[in-house]
Design a protein around this motif. Structure first.
Motif, PDB file in Angstrom:
ATOM      1  N   SER A  16       0.854  -1.193   0.000  1.00 42.95           N
ATOM      2  CA  SER A  16       0.000   0.000   0.000  1.00 42.95           C
ATOM      3  C   SER A  16       0.890   1.243   0.000  1.00 42.95           C
ATOM      4  CB  SER A  16      -0.912   0.025   1.233  1.00 42.95           C
ATOM      5  OG  SER A  16      -0.147   0.280   2.400  1.00 42.95           O
ATOM      6  N   GLU A  17       0.338   2.333  -0.467  1.00 41.36           N
ATOM      7  CA  GLU A  17       1.107   3.575  -0.520  1.00 41.36           C
ATOM      8  C   GLU A  17       1.546   4.010   0.876  1.00 41.36           C
ATOM      9  OE1 GLU A  17       0.946   8.087  -2.390  1.00 41.36           O
ATOM     10  OE2 GLU A  17      -0.877   6.862  -2.409  1.00 41.36           O
ATOM     11  N   SER A  18       0.659   3.922   1.856  1.00 38.34           N
ATOM     12  CA  SER A  18       1.011   4.370   3.205  1.00 38.34           C
ATOM     13  C   SER A  18       2.122   3.505   3.810  1.00 38.34           C
ATOM     14  CB  SER A  18      -0.214   4.390   4.114  1.00 38.34           C
ATOM     15  OG  SER A  18      -0.786   3.100   4.209  1.00 38.34           O
ATOM     16  N   ALA A  19       2.050   2.195   3.622  1.00 36.87           N
ATOM     17  CA  ALA A  19       3.091   1.309   4.144  1.00 36.87           C
ATOM     18  C   ALA A  19       4.415   1.547   3.417  1.00 36.87           C
ATOM     19  CB  ALA A  19       2.665  -0.148   3.997  1.00 36.87           C
ATOM     20  N   CYS A  20       4.345   1.834   2.138  1.00 37.87           N
ATOM     21  CA  CYS A  20       5.534   2.123   1.344  1.00 37.87           C
ATOM     22  C   CYS A  20       6.224   3.387   1.851  1.00 37.87           C
ATOM     23  CB  CYS A  20       5.145   2.268  -0.127  1.00 37.87           C
ATOM     24  SG  CYS A  20       6.528   2.627  -1.227  1.00 37.87           S
ATOM     25  N   LEU A  21       5.453   4.442   2.000  1.00 35.63           N
ATOM     26  CA  LEU A  21       6.021   5.714   2.453  1.00 35.63           C
ATOM     27  C   LEU A  21       6.567   5.603   3.878  1.00 35.63           C
ATOM     28  CD1 LEU A  21       3.368   8.162   0.959  1.00 35.63           C
ATOM     29  CD2 LEU A  21       5.608   7.539   0.027  1.00 35.63           C
ATOM     30  N   ALA A  22       5.951   4.743   4.697  1.00 36.72           N
ATOM     31  CA  ALA A  22       6.395   4.566   6.085  1.00 36.72           C
ATOM     32  C   ALA A  22       7.797   3.961   6.166  1.00 36.72           C
ATOM     33  CB  ALA A  22       5.404   3.686   6.851  1.00 36.72           C
ATOM     34  N   GLY A  24      10.078   4.571   3.827  1.00 39.79           N
ATOM     35  CA  GLY A  24      10.946   5.420   3.011  1.00 39.79           C
ATOM     36  C   GLY A  24      10.961   5.062   1.544  1.00 39.79           C
ATOM     37  N   GLY A  25       9.969   4.293   1.109  1.00 42.41           N
ATOM     38  CA  GLY A  25       9.887   3.886  -0.292  1.00 42.41           C
ATOM     39  C   GLY A  25       9.256   4.948  -1.169  1.00 42.41           C
ATOM     40  N   ARG A  26       9.302   4.665  -2.472  1.00 40.86           N
ATOM     41  CA  ARG A  26       8.677   5.545  -3.471  1.00 40.86           C
ATOM     42  C   ARG A  26       7.537   4.773  -4.105  1.00 40.86           C
ATOM     43  NH1 ARG A  26       9.176   5.652  -8.708  1.00 40.86           N
ATOM     44  NH2 ARG A  26      11.084   4.420  -8.714  1.00 40.86           N
ATOM     45  N   TRP A  27       6.329   5.300  -4.015  1.00 40.52           N
ATOM     46  CA  TRP A  27       5.131   4.646  -4.534  1.00 40.52           C
ATOM     47  C   TRP A  27       4.832   5.193  -5.919  1.00 40.52           C
ATOM     48  CZ3 TRP A  27       2.401   0.543  -3.178  1.00 40.52           C
ATOM     49  CH2 TRP A  27       1.118   0.367  -3.694  1.00 40.52           C
ATOM     50  N   GLY A  28       4.697   4.317  -6.907  1.00 38.63           N
ATOM     51  CA  GLY A  28       4.363   4.751  -8.254  1.00 38.63           C
ATOM     52  C   GLY A  28       4.653   3.659  -9.265  1.00 38.63           C
ATOM     53  N   ARG A  29       4.550   4.016 -10.520  1.00 34.70           N
ATOM     54  CA  ARG A  29       4.841   3.053 -11.591  1.00 34.70           C
ATOM     55  C   ARG A  29       6.334   2.798 -11.629  1.00 34.70           C
ATOM     56  NH1 ARG A  29       2.133   3.779 -17.185  1.00 34.70           N
ATOM     57  NH2 ARG A  29       3.260   1.845 -17.324  1.00 34.70           N
ATOM     58  N   ALA A  30       6.693   1.559 -11.908  1.00 34.38           N
ATOM     59  CA  ALA A  30       8.092   1.174 -12.040  1.00 34.38           C
ATOM     60  C   ALA A  30       8.169   0.033 -13.045  1.00 34.38           C
ATOM     61  CB  ALA A  30       8.663   0.735 -10.696  1.00 34.38           C
ATOM     62  N   ILE A  37       3.625   0.428  -7.619  1.00 34.67           N
ATOM     63  CA  ILE A  37       4.259  -0.497  -6.691  1.00 34.67           C
ATOM     64  C   ILE A  37       5.215   0.309  -5.807  1.00 34.67           C
ATOM     65  CG2 ILE A  37       4.115  -2.465  -8.278  1.00 34.67           C
ATOM     66  CD1 ILE A  37       7.182  -2.147  -8.660  1.00 34.67           C
ATOM     67  N   CYS A  38       5.743  -0.351  -4.812  1.00 32.97           N
ATOM     68  CA  CYS A  38       6.667   0.299  -3.891  1.00 32.97           C
ATOM     69  C   CYS A  38       8.100  -0.049  -4.270  1.00 32.97           C
ATOM     70  CB  CYS A  38       6.383  -0.176  -2.463  1.00 32.97           C
ATOM     71  SG  CYS A  38       7.362   0.681  -1.211  1.00 32.97           S
ATOM     72  N   VAL A  39       8.922   0.967  -4.463  1.00 31.63           N
ATOM     73  CA  VAL A  39      10.359   0.781  -4.683  1.00 31.63           C
ATOM     74  C   VAL A  39      11.039   1.262  -3.407  1.00 31.63           C
ATOM     75  CG1 VAL A  39      12.360   1.420  -6.069  1.00 31.63           C
ATOM     76  CG2 VAL A  39      10.129   1.084  -7.172  1.00 31.63           C
ATOM     77  N   VAL A  40      11.695   0.325  -2.718  1.00 30.58           N
ATOM     78  CA  VAL A  40      12.259   0.582  -1.396  1.00 30.58           C
ATOM     79  C   VAL A  40      13.773   0.749  -1.483  1.00 30.58           C
ATOM     80  CG1 VAL A  40      12.504  -0.355   0.942  1.00 30.58           C
ATOM     81  CG2 VAL A  40      10.428  -0.808  -0.366  1.00 30.58           C
ATOM     82  N   PRO A  41      14.318   1.826  -0.920  1.00 25.25           N
ATOM     83  CA  PRO A  41      15.777   1.966  -0.896  1.00 25.25           C
ATOM     84  C   PRO A  41      16.384   0.928   0.053  1.00 25.25           C
ATOM     85  CG  PRO A  41      14.760   3.737   0.356  1.00 25.25           C
ATOM     86  CD  PRO A  41      13.644   2.947  -0.272  1.00 25.25           C
ATOM     87  N   ALA A  86      18.128  -0.124  -4.531  1.00 21.56           N
ATOM     88  CA  ALA A  86      16.703  -0.244  -4.228  1.00 21.56           C
ATOM     89  C   ALA A  86      16.233  -1.639  -4.616  1.00 21.56           C
ATOM     90  CB  ALA A  86      15.912   0.811  -4.994  1.00 21.56           C
ATOM     91  N   ARG A  87      15.031  -1.955  -4.187  1.00 22.00           N
ATOM     92  CA  ARG A  87      14.397  -3.183  -4.629  1.00 22.00           C
ATOM     93  C   ARG A  87      12.921  -2.916  -4.844  1.00 22.00           C
ATOM     94  NH1 ARG A  87      11.850  -6.180  -0.601  1.00 22.00           N
ATOM     95  NH2 ARG A  87      11.982  -5.160   1.397  1.00 22.00           N
ATOM     96  N   PRO A  88      12.289  -3.483  -5.839  1.00 21.42           N
ATOM     97  CA  PRO A  88      12.868  -4.353  -6.853  1.00 21.42           C
ATOM     98  C   PRO A  88      13.750  -3.573  -7.829  1.00 21.42           C
ATOM     99  CG  PRO A  88      10.595  -3.886  -7.425  1.00 21.42           C
ATOM    100  CD  PRO A  88      10.867  -3.239  -6.075  1.00 21.42           C
ATOM    101  N   VAL A  89      14.477  -4.320  -8.651  1.00 24.37           N
ATOM    102  CA  VAL A  89      15.397  -3.747  -9.622  1.00 24.37           C
ATOM    103  C   VAL A  89      14.852  -4.030 -11.022  1.00 24.37           C
ATOM    104  CG1 VAL A  89      17.756  -3.839 -10.508  1.00 24.37           C
ATOM    105  CG2 VAL A  89      17.337  -4.176  -8.087  1.00 24.37           C
TER     106      VAL A  89
END
Length: 108
Positions: A16-22, A24-30, A37-41, A86-89
């Motif tokens: 979810s966007e809120s869990a992603c942002l919590a 430090g991820g970036r929520w959007g198309r990838a 989806i969430c791209v997490v550093p 980041a992941r996913p790559v």
């Protein structure tokens, strides 16, 4: 360097966007995903590795430093890679697995 997490299963990506942002991820198309989806550093970005199990993300061969680059002749033998930022790559890359040059993959 000591891994930041024990070897084994990788943590799941927030869905979810809120869990992603919590985290430090970036929520959007990838990649080619039509939905966000969430791209997490990763905390171990750029650290030397010999296998993806040592990284929060993936252990990749530095294609710029590799002989022949990504699409040159297939390389074999011992190798040290770097943990992804980041992941996913996404994109084309060469994995480092068990201290050796692994498979070439393209992930969209």
């Amino acid at each position: 360097a000591k891994p930041l997490r024990p070897c084994g299963a990788k943590p799941s990506l927030p869905t979810s966007e809120s869990a992603c942002l919590a985290v430090g991820g970036r929520w959007g198309r990838a990649g080619l995903f039509p939905k966000p989806i969430c791209v997490v550093p990763t905390r171990d970005a750029g650290r030397a590795c010999g296998d993806g199990q040592e990284c929060e993300g993936t252990c990749l061969l530095d294609a710029k430093a590799a002989r022949g680059g990504m699409f040159g002749p297939k390389q074999e033998g011992p190798a040290t890679g770097v943990c992804t930022r980041a992941r996913p790559v996404f994109g084309c890359m060469v994995e480092v697995t068990r201290g050796h040059i692994g498979r070439r993959i393209c992930l969209d």
